[in-house]
Motif scaffolding. Structure first.
Motif, PDB file in Angstrom:
ATOM      1  N   GLU A  74       0.833  -1.308  -0.061  1.00 33.16           N
ATOM      2  CA  GLU A  74      -0.024  -0.014   0.243  1.00 33.16           C
ATOM      3  C   GLU A  74       0.901   1.128   0.017  1.00 33.16           C
ATOM      4  OE1 GLU A  74      -3.225   0.246   2.636  1.00 33.16           O
ATOM      5  OE2 GLU A  74      -3.867  -1.961   2.509  1.00 33.16           O
ATOM      6  N   VAL A  75       0.578   2.207  -0.503  1.00 35.02           N
ATOM      7  CA  VAL A  75       0.982   3.549  -0.765  1.00 35.02           C
ATOM      8  C   VAL A  75       0.429   4.450   0.328  1.00 35.02           C
ATOM      9  CG1 VAL A  75       1.651   5.390  -2.273  1.00 35.02           C
ATOM     10  CG2 VAL A  75       1.350   3.265  -3.084  1.00 35.02           C
ATOM     11  N   SER A  76       1.435   5.303   1.000  1.00 29.43           N
ATOM     12  CA  SER A  76       0.936   6.359   1.945  1.00 29.43           C
ATOM     13  C   SER A  76       0.759   7.587   1.234  1.00 29.43           C
ATOM     14  CB  SER A  76       1.940   6.387   2.993  1.00 29.43           C
ATOM     15  OG  SER A  76       1.811   7.483   3.896  1.00 29.43           O
ATOM     16  N   HIS A  77      -0.170   8.292   1.809  1.00 28.32           N
ATOM     17  CA  HIS A  77      -0.451   9.480   1.152  1.00 28.32           C
ATOM     18  C   HIS A  77      -0.536  10.669   2.015  1.00 28.32           C
ATOM     19  CE1 HIS A  77      -2.173   7.826  -2.777  1.00 28.32           C
ATOM     20  NE2 HIS A  77      -2.254   6.936  -2.173  1.00 28.32           N
ATOM     21  N   ALA A  78      -0.143  12.063   1.780  1.00 33.29           N
ATOM     22  CA  ALA A  78       0.008  12.963   2.475  1.00 33.29           C
ATOM     23  C   ALA A  78      -1.244  13.639   3.049  1.00 33.29           C
ATOM     24  CB  ALA A  78       0.722  14.277   1.833  1.00 33.29           C
ATOM     25  N   LEU A  79      -2.361  13.107   2.347  1.00 37.12           N
ATOM     26  CA  LEU A  79      -3.850  13.707   2.509  1.00 37.12           C
ATOM     27  C   LEU A  79      -3.830  15.143   2.244  1.00 37.12           C
ATOM     28  CD1 LEU A  79      -4.599  11.223   5.440  1.00 37.12           C
ATOM     29  CD2 LEU A  79      -4.856  10.988   3.181  1.00 37.12           C
ATOM     30  N   GLY A  85      -5.655  11.290  -0.217  1.00 39.06           N
ATOM     31  CA  GLY A  85      -6.155   9.778  -0.002  1.00 39.06           C
ATOM     32  C   GLY A  85      -7.043   9.155  -1.215  1.00 39.06           C
ATOM     33  N   PRO A  86      -7.075   7.933  -1.313  1.00 37.21           N
ATOM     34  CA  PRO A  86      -8.029   7.570  -2.377  1.00 37.21           C
ATOM     35  C   PRO A  86      -9.291   6.920  -1.675  1.00 37.21           C
ATOM     36  CG  PRO A  86      -6.598   5.813  -1.990  1.00 37.21           C
ATOM     37  CD  PRO A  86      -6.235   6.891  -1.013  1.00 37.21           C
TER      38      PRO A  86
END
Length: 200
Positions: A74-79, A85-86
């Protein structure tokens, strides 16, 4: 031409032009140069090894990896607007915390300016007139399009925000990307949340 495979201290030669596999499982651990580890382990980037828990070298105590640890692959997102985020356009659920996050979006919603720390989730390629039910626990949530940071944030769609026990229904006026913003009215109100988007 022979090729060598290394398994711990064992090296195997494979003839021909088949696949080549090179991994080091020596010294009782898995290497994690790509940051990924098998389930149940976390990557100690300083040692480049998968371990059961990270240890803070300065304190010699296990570190808390529960918030930032992502399952393998899984890929971390900065939000943020730039890296949201998806959430699928068919709906979905996301959890996190606004504690320690930035104050980048000040959406006007229901007569309030949302001044809290925020987290951004993207609903991609939404069809015009699509309807969604947005519910949240812990914080507040609203929908905007496009995603623009302060001072140019657009008012929230429908002029309403969701809060615990009070979901909102939102209709996309045009086709495009929409953004669910987890936020709050006052900057001091931060904490854990779970936001759920359901396509109607």
């Amino acid at each position: 031409m022979p090729r060598n495979l290394k398994f711990g201290s064992l090296i195997l030669a494979v003839a021909g032009t088949g696949c080549f596999f090179d991994a080091n499982y020596g010294n009782g651990g898995f290497q994690c140069s790509n940051g990924a580890c098998p389930s149940g382990l976390v990557c100690d980037t300083a040692a480049n090894k998968c371990v059961a828990t990270l240890v803070d070298a300065a304190l010699d105590v296990p570190s808390d990896t529960s918030v930032d640890a992502m399952p393998d692959g899984e890929v971390s997102h900065a939000l943020t607007c730039a890296d949201p985020g998806p959430i699928a356009s068919t709906g979905g659920t996301a959890s996190g915390t606004t504690a320690g996050r930035g104050f980048t979006i000040y959406g006007m919603c229901g007569g309030f300016v949302m001044n809290g720390a925020d987290a951004v989730y993207k609903l991609p390629s939404v069809a015009a007139s699509s309807q969604y039910l947005v519910s949240i626990t812990g914080r507040k949530a609203y929908v905007i399009a496009p995603c623009v940071t302060t001072p140019s944030t657009t008012p929230c769609i429908g002029n309403v925000y969701a809060s615990a026990g009070n979901p909102i229904q939102v209709m996309a006026p045009t086709a495009g990307d929409y953004y669910v913003i987890v936020d709050d009215i006052t900057p001091s109100d931060t904490g854990a949340y779970t936001v759920t988007v359901t396509k109607q």
